[in-house]
Design a protein around this motif. Structure first.
Motif, mmCIF file in Angstrom:
data_model
loop_
_atom_site.group_PDB
_atom_site.id
_atom_site.type_symbol
_atom_site.label_atom_id
_atom_site.label_comp_id
_atom_site.label_asym_id
_atom_site.label_seq_id
_atom_site.Cartn_x
_atom_site.Cartn_y
_atom_site.Cartn_z
ATOM 1 N N ARG A 75 -40.220 6.892 -28.901
ATOM 2 C CA ARG A 75 -41.663 6.803 -29.165
ATOM 3 C C ARG A 75 -42.473 7.350 -27.995
ATOM 4 N NH1 ARG A 75 -39.977 2.152 -27.115
ATOM 5 N NH2 ARG A 75 -41.362 0.898 -25.820
ATOM 6 N N GLU A 76 -43.695 7.781 -28.314
ATOM 7 C CA GLU A 76 -44.604 8.339 -27.317
ATOM 8 C C GLU A 76 -45.988 7.758 -27.523
ATOM 9 O OE1 GLU A 76 -44.462 12.517 -28.158
ATOM 10 O OE2 GLU A 76 -42.451 12.762 -27.328
ATOM 11 N N SER A 77 -46.788 7.769 -26.478
ATOM 12 C CA SER A 77 -48.188 7.374 -26.609
ATOM 13 C C SER A 77 -48.955 8.520 -27.253
ATOM 14 C CB SER A 77 -48.794 7.059 -25.246
ATOM 15 O OG SER A 77 -48.205 5.893 -24.724
ATOM 16 N N ILE A 78 -49.761 8.180 -28.248
ATOM 17 C CA ILE A 78 -50.607 9.178 -28.900
ATOM 18 C C ILE A 78 -52.030 8.644 -28.956
ATOM 19 C CG2 ILE A 78 -48.783 10.270 -30.256
ATOM 20 C CD1 ILE A 78 -49.621 8.573 -32.629
ATOM 21 N N ASP A 79 -52.982 9.545 -29.021
ATOM 22 C CA ASP A 79 -54.387 9.178 -29.073
ATOM 23 C C ASP A 79 -54.828 9.067 -30.531
ATOM 24 O OD1 ASP A 79 -57.060 8.825 -27.761
ATOM 25 O OD2 ASP A 79 -57.485 10.578 -29.027
ATOM 26 N N SER A 84 -55.068 4.674 -27.137
ATOM 27 C CA SER A 84 -53.677 5.052 -26.951
ATOM 28 C C SER A 84 -52.804 4.058 -27.711
ATOM 29 C CB SER A 84 -53.324 5.032 -25.465
ATOM 30 O OG SER A 84 -51.978 5.387 -25.288
ATOM 31 N N VAL A 85 -51.991 4.580 -28.630
ATOM 32 C CA VAL A 85 -51.071 3.738 -29.401
ATOM 33 C C VAL A 85 -49.680 4.360 -29.345
ATOM 34 C CG1 VAL A 85 -52.862 2.890 -30.972
ATOM 35 C CG2 VAL A 85 -51.559 4.915 -31.588
ATOM 36 N N GLN A 86 -48.682 3.547 -29.596
ATOM 37 C CA GLN A 86 -47.310 4.041 -29.640
ATOM 38 C C GLN A 86 -47.049 4.643 -31.012
ATOM 39 O OE1 GLN A 86 -44.846 3.820 -26.957
ATOM 40 N NE2 GLN A 86 -46.868 3.672 -26.021
ATOM 41 N N GLY A 87 -46.470 5.834 -31.022
ATOM 42 C CA GLY A 87 -46.129 6.504 -32.272
ATOM 43 C C GLY A 87 -44.801 7.210 -32.137
ATOM 44 N N VAL A 88 -44.360 7.785 -33.231
ATOM 45 C CA VAL A 88 -43.097 8.511 -33.195
ATOM 46 C C VAL A 88 -43.256 9.748 -32.312
ATOM 47 C CG1 VAL A 88 -42.291 7.649 -35.422
ATOM 48 C CG2 VAL A 88 -43.600 9.778 -35.331
#
Length: 168
Positions: A75-79, A84-88
């Motif tokens: 997972r990566e942080s995405i805007d 900022s949330v954790q996403g695939v």
């Protein structure tokens, strides 16, 4: 800007009951269960968008799987809207969109556009193709790439040379 009809949330199968309880506590009601795609749809009387709660990203009638633990470990942080949330990961997002589009026979152009935009950001295209091959979704990825090239004239530089090498 992309318009959304729902919010998809992926949770570990082991946390599914806890996620359902949390949604109930927040006033959501379950309206639909689709066991084949590991999804339940939740609505809130005061909110416009339903929440689709998923425990898997690949339907059970496909012969491949993207295990939750692997998706979670990458997972990566995405805007999202300034938050900022954790996403695939980017790679996983490309594969998920490719599988999703294939599942639905690519009837929405927005899925093709999504793959094209994500592919333009990806740096390790040979690695992505190798992973897709190992998972059993290489053809789905290649179809997504071909559609984005044919319909939107998308170009992916390194990808063309990798595909040319594979075909020789």
């Amino acid at each position: 800007i992309r318009h959304y009809a729902d919010i998809d949330i992926l949770v570990a199968p082991s946390a599914h009951q806890q996620a359902k309880s949390l949604l109930k506590q927040e006033g959501y009601e379950m309206k639909q269960i689709n066991r084949a795609v590991f999804q339940s749809v939740w609505v809130h009387p005061d909110w416009r968008f339903p929440v689709d709660l998923h425990t898997h990203v690949v339907p059970d009638f496909f012969s491949l799987e993207l295990p939750f633990d692997e998706l979670y470990s990458r997972r990566e942080s995405i805007d999202v809207g300034g938050q900022s949330v954790q996403g695939v990961s980017l790679s996983d997002a490309i594969l998920i969109h490719s599988i999703h589009g294939s599942k639905h026979h690519w009837y929405r152009l927005e899925w093709v556009v999504a793959v094209a935009l994500l592919m333009q950001q990806h740096q390790d295209l040979p690695g992505l193709l190798g992973r897709a091959e190992n998972l059993g979704c290489e053809r789905m990825l290649l179809l997504a790439v071909l559609l984005s090239q044919r319909l939107f004239d998308a170009r992916f530089g390194t990808l063309e040379s990798v595909l040319n090498e594979k075909s020789q």
